[in-house]
Motif scaffolding. Structure first.
Motif, PDB file in Angstrom:
ATOM      1  N   ALA A  10      -2.141  71.991  64.084  1.00 46.28           N
ATOM      2  CA  ALA A  10      -1.169  71.113  63.534  1.00 46.28           C
ATOM      3  C   ALA A  10      -1.544  69.886  63.135  1.00 46.28           C
ATOM      4  CB  ALA A  10       0.208  71.011  64.711  1.00 46.28           C
ATOM      5  N   PRO A  11      -2.303  69.147  63.744  1.00 41.57           N
ATOM      6  CA  PRO A  11      -2.671  67.803  63.238  1.00 41.57           C
ATOM      7  C   PRO A  11      -3.499  67.790  61.956  1.00 41.57           C
ATOM      8  CG  PRO A  11      -3.210  67.711  65.525  1.00 41.57           C
ATOM      9  CD  PRO A  11      -2.703  69.110  65.154  1.00 41.57           C
ATOM     10  N   PHE A  12      -4.241  68.912  61.800  1.00 46.21           N
ATOM     11  CA  PHE A  12      -4.780  69.139  60.275  1.00 46.21           C
ATOM     12  C   PHE A  12      -3.829  69.039  59.275  1.00 46.21           C
ATOM     13  CE2 PHE A  12      -6.259  71.672  56.947  1.00 46.21           C
ATOM     14  CZ  PHE A  12      -7.699  71.460  56.624  1.00 46.21           C
ATOM     15  N   TRP A  13      -2.978  70.047  59.324  1.00 48.38           N
ATOM     16  CA  TRP A  13      -1.562  69.959  58.326  1.00 48.38           C
ATOM     17  C   TRP A  13      -0.918  68.519  58.255  1.00 48.38           C
ATOM     18  CZ3 TRP A  13      -3.048  73.492  55.531  1.00 48.38           C
ATOM     19  CH2 TRP A  13      -3.563  74.653  55.971  1.00 48.38           C
ATOM     20  N   ARG A  18      -0.709  63.615  54.335  1.00 51.68           N
ATOM     21  CA  ARG A  18      -0.943  62.425  54.063  1.00 51.68           C
ATOM     22  C   ARG A  18      -2.360  62.247  53.095  1.00 51.68           C
ATOM     23  NH1 ARG A  18      -1.814  59.930  59.957  1.00 51.68           N
ATOM     24  NH2 ARG A  18      -0.157  61.166  60.879  1.00 51.68           N
ATOM     25  N   GLY A  19      -2.673  63.409  52.735  1.00 45.49           N
ATOM     26  CA  GLY A  19      -3.585  63.398  51.525  1.00 45.49           C
ATOM     27  C   GLY A  19      -4.984  63.148  52.132  1.00 45.49           C
ATOM     28  N   GLU A  20      -5.309  63.359  53.509  1.00 45.09           N
ATOM     29  CA  GLU A  20      -6.486  63.097  54.275  1.00 45.09           C
ATOM     30  C   GLU A  20      -7.043  64.520  54.895  1.00 45.09           C
ATOM     31  OE1 GLU A  20      -5.890  60.432  57.619  1.00 45.09           O
ATOM     32  OE2 GLU A  20      -4.681  59.142  56.479  1.00 45.09           O
ATOM     33  N   LEU A  21      -8.044  64.740  54.561  1.00 43.47           N
ATOM     34  CA  LEU A  21      -8.953  65.830  55.298  1.00 43.47           C
ATOM     35  C   LEU A  21      -9.734  65.395  56.400  1.00 43.47           C
ATOM     36  CD1 LEU A  21      -9.478  68.841  54.644  1.00 43.47           C
ATOM     37  CD2 LEU A  21     -11.689  67.969  53.777  1.00 43.47           C
ATOM     38  N   ASP A  49     -11.602  67.074  75.707  1.00 45.77           N
ATOM     39  CA  ASP A  49     -11.306  65.744  74.990  1.00 45.77           C
ATOM     40  C   ASP A  49     -11.524  66.074  73.542  1.00 45.77           C
ATOM     41  OD1 ASP A  49     -10.888  64.485  77.398  1.00 45.77           O
ATOM     42  OD2 ASP A  49     -12.838  63.841  77.658  1.00 45.77           O
ATOM     43  N   ARG A  50     -10.630  65.548  72.736  1.00 48.62           N
ATOM     44  CA  ARG A  50     -10.861  65.837  71.209  1.00 48.62           C
ATOM     45  C   ARG A  50     -10.009  64.760  70.279  1.00 48.62           C
ATOM     46  NH1 ARG A  50      -7.333  69.694  73.406  1.00 48.62           N
ATOM     47  NH2 ARG A  50      -5.064  69.678  72.779  1.00 48.62           N
ATOM     48  N   ALA A  51     -10.436  64.763  69.250  1.00 51.50           N
ATOM     49  CA  ALA A  51      -9.934  63.542  68.285  1.00 51.50           C
ATOM     50  C   ALA A  51     -10.100  64.334  67.069  1.00 51.50           C
ATOM     51  CB  ALA A  51     -10.757  62.065  68.401  1.00 51.50           C
ATOM     52  N   TRP A  52      -9.615  63.254  65.967  1.00 56.35           N
ATOM     53  CA  TRP A  52      -9.500  63.693  64.691  1.00 56.35           C
ATOM     54  C   TRP A  52     -10.324  62.853  63.573  1.00 56.35           C
ATOM     55  CZ3 TRP A  52      -8.173  68.751  62.695  1.00 56.35           C
ATOM     56  CH2 TRP A  52      -7.462  69.514  63.573  1.00 56.35           C
ATOM     57  N   ARG A  53     -11.397  63.373  63.099  1.00 54.11           N
ATOM     58  CA  ARG A  53     -12.156  62.236  62.271  1.00 54.11           C
ATOM     59  C   ARG A  53     -12.082  62.575  60.478  1.00 54.11           C
ATOM     60  NH1 ARG A  53     -18.053  63.060  63.036  1.00 54.11           N
ATOM     61  NH2 ARG A  53     -17.965  64.817  61.621  1.00 54.11           N
ATOM     62  N   ARG A  54     -11.600  61.485  60.151  1.00 56.45           N
ATOM     63  CA  ARG A  54     -11.674  61.840  58.463  1.00 56.45           C
ATOM     64  C   ARG A  54     -12.901  61.925  57.924  1.00 56.45           C
ATOM     65  NH1 ARG A  54      -7.868  57.889  54.702  1.00 56.45           N
ATOM     66  NH2 ARG A  54      -7.902  59.037  52.866  1.00 56.45           N
ATOM     67  N   VAL A 129       2.344  73.873  48.840  1.00 55.88           N
ATOM     68  CA  VAL A 129       2.691  75.118  48.852  1.00 55.88           C
ATOM     69  C   VAL A 129       3.745  75.429  49.927  1.00 55.88           C
ATOM     70  CG1 VAL A 129       1.917  77.511  49.008  1.00 55.88           C
ATOM     71  CG2 VAL A 129       0.507  75.658  47.922  1.00 55.88           C
ATOM     72  N   GLY A 130       4.943  76.017  49.373  1.00 56.63           N
ATOM     73  CA  GLY A 130       6.201  76.219  50.248  1.00 56.63           C
ATOM     74  C   GLY A 130       6.195  74.921  51.393  1.00 56.63           C
ATOM     75  N   GLY A 131       6.212  73.695  50.759  1.00 54.20           N
ATOM     76  CA  GLY A 131       6.699  72.318  51.490  1.00 54.20           C
ATOM     77  C   GLY A 131       5.346  72.108  52.464  1.00 54.20           C
ATOM     78  N   THR A 132       4.149  72.706  52.225  1.00 55.96           N
ATOM     79  CA  THR A 132       3.042  72.237  53.025  1.00 55.96           C
ATOM     80  C   THR A 132       1.954  71.683  52.142  1.00 55.96           C
ATOM     81  OG1 THR A 132       3.654  73.860  54.854  1.00 55.96           O
ATOM     82  CG2 THR A 132       1.356  73.023  54.667  1.00 55.96           C
ATOM     83  N   ALA A 133       1.353  70.619  52.551  1.00 60.31           N
ATOM     84  CA  ALA A 133       0.163  70.009  51.661  1.00 60.31           C
ATOM     85  C   ALA A 133      -1.037  71.036  52.140  1.00 60.31           C
ATOM     86  CB  ALA A 133      -0.008  68.568  52.008  1.00 60.31           C
ATOM     87  N   VAL A 134      -1.620  71.509  50.937  1.00 61.65           N
ATOM     88  CA  VAL A 134      -2.772  72.474  51.090  1.00 61.65           C
ATOM     89  C   VAL A 134      -3.889  72.114  50.436  1.00 61.65           C
ATOM     90  CG1 VAL A 134      -3.649  74.981  50.729  1.00 61.65           C
ATOM     91  CG2 VAL A 134      -1.259  74.433  51.300  1.00 61.65           C
ATOM     92  N   PRO A 135      -5.215  71.963  51.102  1.00 62.05           N
ATOM     93  CA  PRO A 135      -6.331  71.508  50.592  1.00 62.05           C
ATOM     94  C   PRO A 135      -6.840  72.469  49.798  1.00 62.05           C
ATOM     95  CG  PRO A 135      -6.756  71.778  52.947  1.00 62.05           C
ATOM     96  CD  PRO A 135      -5.375  72.335  52.512  1.00 62.05           C
ATOM     97  N   ARG A 136      -7.141  71.942  48.352  1.00 66.19           N
ATOM     98  CA  ARG A 136      -7.872  72.879  47.334  1.00 66.19           C
ATOM     99  C   ARG A 136      -9.117  71.804  46.947  1.00 66.19           C
ATOM    100  NH1 ARG A 136      -2.685  75.246  44.268  1.00 66.19           N
ATOM    101  NH2 ARG A 136      -2.244  76.845  45.713  1.00 66.19           N
ATOM    102  N   TRP A 137      -9.777  72.584  45.973  1.00 64.25           N
ATOM    103  CA  TRP A 137     -11.166  71.915  45.776  1.00 64.25           C
ATOM    104  C   TRP A 137     -11.100  71.882  44.122  1.00 64.25           C
ATOM    105  CZ3 TRP A 137     -13.434  70.028  49.715  1.00 64.25           C
ATOM    106  CH2 TRP A 137     -13.116  70.399  50.978  1.00 64.25           C
ATOM    107  N   VAL A 138     -11.723  70.959  43.836  1.00 65.87           N
ATOM    108  CA  VAL A 138     -12.116  70.633  42.272  1.00 65.87           C
ATOM    109  C   VAL A 138     -13.587  70.437  42.081  1.00 65.87           C
ATOM    110  CG1 VAL A 138      -9.732  69.823  41.463  1.00 65.87           C
ATOM    111  CG2 VAL A 138     -11.433  68.252  42.207  1.00 65.87           C
ATOM    112  N   LEU A 139     -14.238  70.730  41.175  1.00 69.79           N
ATOM    113  CA  LEU A 139     -15.579  70.373  40.616  1.00 69.79           C
ATOM    114  C   LEU A 139     -15.842  68.978  40.794  1.00 69.79           C
ATOM    115  CD1 LEU A 139     -16.539  73.092  38.322  1.00 69.79           C
ATOM    116  CD2 LEU A 139     -17.140  72.989  40.461  1.00 69.79           C
ATOM    117  N   GLU A 140     -16.861  68.240  41.146  1.00 68.00           N
ATOM    118  CA  GLU A 140     -17.136  66.752  41.051  1.00 68.00           C
ATOM    119  C   GLU A 140     -17.554  66.719  39.585  1.00 68.00           C
ATOM    120  OE1 GLU A 140     -19.750  65.136  43.808  1.00 68.00           O
ATOM    121  OE2 GLU A 140     -18.493  65.182  45.431  1.00 68.00           O
ATOM    122  N   ARG A 141     -18.232  67.576  38.842  1.00 67.17           N
ATOM    123  CA  ARG A 141     -18.476  67.447  37.398  1.00 67.17           C
ATOM    124  C   ARG A 141     -18.032  68.297  36.752  1.00 67.17           C
ATOM    125  NH1 ARG A 141     -24.613  65.655  38.760  1.00 67.17           N
ATOM    126  NH2 ARG A 141     -24.202  64.103  40.082  1.00 67.17           N
TER     127      ARG A 141
END
Length: 142
Positions: A10-13, A18-21, A49-54, A129-141
């Motif tokens: 759940a924290p991943f989503w 918020r636009g954070e991976l 023990d766990r945490a979430w790193r940007r 997508v369906g109300g959920t922010a989903v990570p997708r990828w674009v080419l850097e170049r």
């Protein structure tokens, strides 16, 4: 189709909204290793023990596939499209599944399959997508 988060993921989503991976990391003082998919216990030191790193949101295409029919009905109209496995630049043992797209809100089939290359550098973007922010990828170049 929107993802169905479990308690560990759940924290991943929430961060994605918020636009954070972010990836889960072990918060034990002598470990600190990243892990994905998220889970309650560190597979290395067995700490709870766990945490979430940007992350910096950059990576490279580690592998990819172009699904062919028969497909799930929800995806059939979007074929051909790609599914990529991205190895994160700042967490090299972490690989995330997603799609290479032309822009955040572009359709799954917005990138010509001939442009897919193992090792190509990519940057995360988020689409709703369906109300959920989903990570997708674009080419850097592009």
């Amino acid at each position: 189709m929107a993802p169905v988060p479990d308690e560990d993921g759940a924290p991943f989503w929430e961060y994605a909204a918020r636009g954070e991976l972010r990836v889960q990391v072990c918060a034990a003082p002598d470990c600190g290793r990243p892990r994905f998919p998220p889970r309650p216990c560190c597979p290395h030191c067995h700490s709870f023990d766990r945490a979430w790193r940007r992350t910096n949101g950059r990576g490279r295409i580690w592998s990819y596939v172009l699904p062919h029919p028969p497909l799930l009905p929800a995806y059939a109209a979007q074929a051909p499209y790609n599914v990529i496995l991205v190895e994160l630049a700042d967490a090299p043992r972490i690989r995330l599944v997603g799609n290479l797209v032309a822009s955040a809100d572009a359709p799954l089939n917005s990138v010509d399959p001939a442009r897919l290359r193992i090792g190509a550098r990519v940057q995360v973007v988020f689409a709703t997508v369906g109300g959920t922010a989903v990570p997708r990828w674009v080419l850097e170049r592009p």
